[in-house]
Motif scaffolding. Structure first.
Motif, mmCIF file in Angstrom:
data_model
loop_
_atom_site.group_PDB
_atom_site.id
_atom_site.type_symbol
_atom_site.label_atom_id
_atom_site.label_comp_id
_atom_site.label_asym_id
_atom_site.label_seq_id
_atom_site.Cartn_x
_atom_site.Cartn_y
_atom_site.Cartn_z
ATOM 1 N N VAL A 107 -5.089 -6.405 -3.946
ATOM 2 C CA VAL A 107 -5.082 -5.371 -4.501
ATOM 3 C C VAL A 107 -4.996 -5.694 -5.644
ATOM 4 O O VAL A 107 -3.813 -6.069 -6.542
ATOM 5 N N ASP A 108 -5.365 -5.885 -7.188
ATOM 6 C CA ASP A 108 -4.929 -5.958 -8.241
ATOM 7 C C ASP A 108 -5.557 -4.522 -9.206
ATOM 8 O O ASP A 108 -6.287 -4.166 -9.329
ATOM 9 N N LEU A 109 -3.789 -4.292 -9.514
ATOM 10 C CA LEU A 109 -3.363 -3.322 -10.484
ATOM 11 C C LEU A 109 -4.084 -3.715 -11.602
ATOM 12 O O LEU A 109 -3.863 -2.906 -13.304
ATOM 13 N N GLY A 114 -0.762 -7.208 -12.687
ATOM 14 C CA GLY A 114 -1.605 -8.310 -11.453
ATOM 15 C C GLY A 114 -1.602 -8.460 -10.296
ATOM 16 O O GLY A 114 -1.388 -6.505 -10.531
ATOM 17 N N ALA A 115 -1.091 -8.527 -9.361
ATOM 18 C CA ALA A 115 -1.814 -8.708 -8.207
ATOM 19 C C ALA A 115 -1.044 -8.151 -6.805
ATOM 20 O O ALA A 115 0.461 -9.010 -6.746
ATOM 21 N N LEU A 116 -0.908 -8.282 -5.739
ATOM 22 C CA LEU A 116 -0.047 -8.248 -4.439
ATOM 23 C C LEU A 116 -1.006 -7.410 -3.614
ATOM 24 O O LEU A 116 -1.703 -7.181 -3.478
ATOM 25 N N ASP A 124 2.493 4.789 3.544
ATOM 26 C CA ASP A 124 3.289 4.145 3.178
ATOM 27 C C ASP A 124 4.257 3.287 2.779
ATOM 28 O O ASP A 124 4.697 3.106 2.220
ATOM 29 N N GLN A 125 4.053 2.777 3.701
ATOM 30 C CA GLN A 125 4.081 1.008 3.519
ATOM 31 C C GLN A 125 3.971 0.142 2.272
ATOM 32 O O GLN A 125 4.466 -0.346 1.163
ATOM 33 N N ALA A 126 2.551 0.066 2.297
ATOM 34 C CA ALA A 126 1.539 -0.352 0.940
ATOM 35 C C ALA A 126 1.888 1.098 -0.243
ATOM 36 O O ALA A 126 2.633 0.521 -1.241
ATOM 37 N N ARG A 127 2.431 2.434 -0.286
ATOM 38 C CA ARG A 127 3.142 2.780 -1.787
ATOM 39 C C ARG A 127 4.290 2.261 -1.678
ATOM 40 O O ARG A 127 4.968 2.165 -3.181
ATOM 41 N N GLU A 128 5.607 1.512 -0.739
ATOM 42 C CA GLU A 128 6.276 1.443 -1.124
ATOM 43 C C GLU A 128 6.535 -0.233 -2.273
ATOM 44 O O GLU A 128 7.060 -0.105 -2.941
ATOM 45 N N ALA A 129 5.270 -0.769 -1.650
ATOM 46 C CA ALA A 129 5.752 -1.672 -1.793
ATOM 47 C C ALA A 129 4.164 -2.474 -3.223
ATOM 48 O O ALA A 129 5.118 -2.511 -4.154
ATOM 49 N N ILE A 130 3.619 -0.912 -3.963
ATOM 50 C CA ILE A 130 3.401 -0.689 -4.874
ATOM 51 C C ILE A 130 4.424 -0.653 -5.741
ATOM 52 O O ILE A 130 4.352 -0.756 -7.469
ATOM 53 N N MET A 135 7.792 -2.045 -10.372
ATOM 54 C CA MET A 135 9.282 -1.890 -11.573
ATOM 55 C C MET A 135 9.811 -2.571 -11.991
ATOM 56 O O MET A 135 10.881 -2.760 -12.823
ATOM 57 N N LYS A 136 8.723 -4.094 -11.100
ATOM 58 C CA LYS A 136 9.299 -4.602 -12.672
ATOM 59 C C LYS A 136 9.364 -4.686 -13.669
ATOM 60 O O LYS A 136 9.486 -5.724 -14.780
ATOM 61 N N VAL A 137 8.151 -4.036 -13.886
ATOM 62 C CA VAL A 137 6.815 -4.014 -15.370
ATOM 63 C C VAL A 137 7.252 -2.387 -15.653
ATOM 64 O O VAL A 137 7.429 -2.689 -17.057
ATOM 65 N N LEU A 138 7.471 -1.567 -15.437
ATOM 66 C CA LEU A 138 7.610 0.528 -15.197
ATOM 67 C C LEU A 138 9.299 0.383 -15.293
ATOM 68 O O LEU A 138 9.316 -0.260 -13.723
#
Length: 351
Positions: A107-109, A114-116, A124-130, A135-138
Motif C-alpha cells: 500500500v502506498d501511503l 512511501g509504500a510498505l 492487527d499485524q498490518a496496523r503494527e507494520a504501518i 515512525m521513521k518519519v513521524l
C-alpha cells in the motif's frame, strides 16, 4: 307394418348410440353429505391463505448475503481494500482514506511516507507494520486499520435453482439442502452452513420462480386422447381462472366439470368437487367457483355427442377405405376393358 317397425328400431338404435357411454362412479360424492365447517372448500368470495411455502425442486431462489466478514484470522490479499487513518501525520500529508493493496502486495501511503508490504498479514499485524513504518518519519503516530472490502472472498449473491437432490450449489461454499424448508428455515440453514466460512453471516432469501407448486387442467378429447395442461399456482386461482388459462371451453367439452383434490395431511380420502359451469359463467355465482390448491385436477368431461360421432367415424373409416380401394380397382379394370375394346375395334387392330 314391417317397414314401420324397422324404422322405429333404427331410430331407437341411433338414439342409444348418441347417448354415449358413461362409466359407473363407484365412489361416493363427498359433497353429497354435510361436512364440518373446517372442511368446507374455499371459494371465490371466501378464499384462504395457502400454508407457508416450502421450497422444492425446481424452484428458483435468490440469496443475498447482508453481512460478509471472514472468520478470523483473515490474511490480507492483493486487491483487498483497507481503511487507514493516522493521527499525528505531517500537516500537508494526512493519511485518512481507503487504500487498495497492489498486485505487489503493498500500500502506498503517499510521497512523504512511501509504500510498505501488507499482503499476508492480519489486520492487527498490518496496523503494527504501518505504525513501525511511519515512525521513521513521524514521532508518535496513532494508526487504525480496518478491512473495507475483500477481493478474495467468493461472491454469493444471485439466483440459484434447487436441484433434483433438493440442494443449491453455492460454488466455493459448497451445497446446502433446502428442499422441504420454509423461507425462514432455509435462511437459518444457509447461515449455519456459511458460519463455517464467515463470521456471523446474515442471509436474505426469497423465491423468485414458484416452479414446484402446480395445478392441472385435464380436458377429455372425445375419444381422441385427453389434454393435460400444467399451470403454476400463486394462491388466488379459481376454476374460472383455470378455464381462462386454457382459452375457454373447447368444442369437444361438455359443461360437466369437477375438481379432483388429492388427500392432504390427516385426511384419509380425496375430494371430488362438482362445478356448475353455467352458474359460474352466465349466472355470476361463486358457490362452485372454488379456490384451487396445489396438485388439484380440474377435470372437464367430453361431449357425448361428439364422442359418439368420433367413435362412429373410427369404426366406419376402415370400411370406407376398403370401399374406396374396391371402387378404385373396379374403375381401373373398367378403364382397361374399355381401352382393349377401343384398340380392338377402332385402334391399331382395325388396320
Amino acid at each position: 307394418m314391417r317397414p314401420i317397425c324397422g324404422s322405429l328400431l333404427m331410430i331407437l338404435g341411433v338414439s342409444f348410440l348418441l347417448t354415449g357411454c358413461r362409466p359407473f362412479d363407484y365412489y361416493d360424492d363427498p359433497l353429497g353429505q354435510p361436512v364440518a365447517p373446517e372442511m368446507e372448500p374455499p371459494r371465490e368470495k371466501a378464499m384462504v391463505s395457502l400454508p407457508a411455502y416450502r421450497i422444492e425442486p425446481p424452484d428458483v431462489v435468490t440469496i443475498e448475503l447482508l453481512k460478509i466478514v471472514p472468520k478470523p484470522p483473515y490474511y490480507l490479499q492483493t486487491l483487498d481494500v483497507i481503511y487507514i487513518r493516522v493521527l499525528g501525520t505531517l500537516y500537508d500529508q494526512p493519511v485518512d482514506n481507503y487504500y487498495v493493496i497492489s498486485a505487489e502486495g503493498t500500500v502506498d501511503l503517499g510521497p512523504g511516507y512511501g509504500a510498505l508490504r501488507v499482503e499476508g498479514l492480519t489486520v492487527d499485524q498490518a496496523r503494527e507494520a504501518i505504525r513501525t513504518h511511519l515512525m521513521k518519519v513521524l514521532r508518535a503516530p496513532e494508526v487504525s486499520v480496518s478491512l473495507a472490502q475483500m477481493s478474495a472472498m467468493q461472491p454469493i449473491n444471485g439466483q440459484y435453482q434447487v436441484g433434483p437432490d433438493g440442494c443449491v450449489n453455492l460454488r466455493f461454499y459448497g451445497s446446502v439442502h433446502l428442499a422441504g424448508k420454509t423461507l425462514m428455515e432455509a435462511k437459518f440453514a444457509l447461515e449455519e452452513h456459511l458460519s463455517h466460512y464467515l463470521n456471523s453471516p446474515m442471509v436474505s432469501i426469497d423465491v423468485v420462480a414458484y416452479n414446484s407448486k402446480n395445478y392441472y387442467v385435464i380436458t377429455q378429447g372425445a375419444g381422441n386422447g385427453d389434454s393435460v395442461r400444467k399451470m403454476p399456482i400463486t394462491g388466488n386461482e379459481t376454476v374460472l381462472d383455470a378455464i381462462a388459462q386454457i382459452g375457454g371451453m373447447s368444442q369437444l367439452s361438455s359443461q360437466e366439470i369437477w375438481i379432483a383434490r388429492p388427500a392432504v395431511g390427516d385426511y384419509t380420502c380425496e375430494q371430488r368437487l362438482p362445478v356448475d359451469w353455467v352458474a359460474i359463467s352466465s349466472g355470476a355465482s361463486t358457490a362452485t367457483n372454488y379456490q384451487l390448491m396445489p396438485n388439484d385436477r380440474v377435470f372437464i368431461v367430453q361431449d357425448n355427442f361428439t364422442t359418439t360421432s368420433n367413435w362412429i367415424n373410427r369404426v366406419m373409416s376402415p370400411f370406407e377405405r376398403a370401399a374406396g380401394v374396391l371402387s378404385f380397382g373396379a374403375s381401373t379394370a373398367r378403364n382397361i376393358r374399355n381401352m382393349d375394346q377401343d384398340y380392338g375395334y377402332g385402334g391399331y387392330g382395325g388396320y
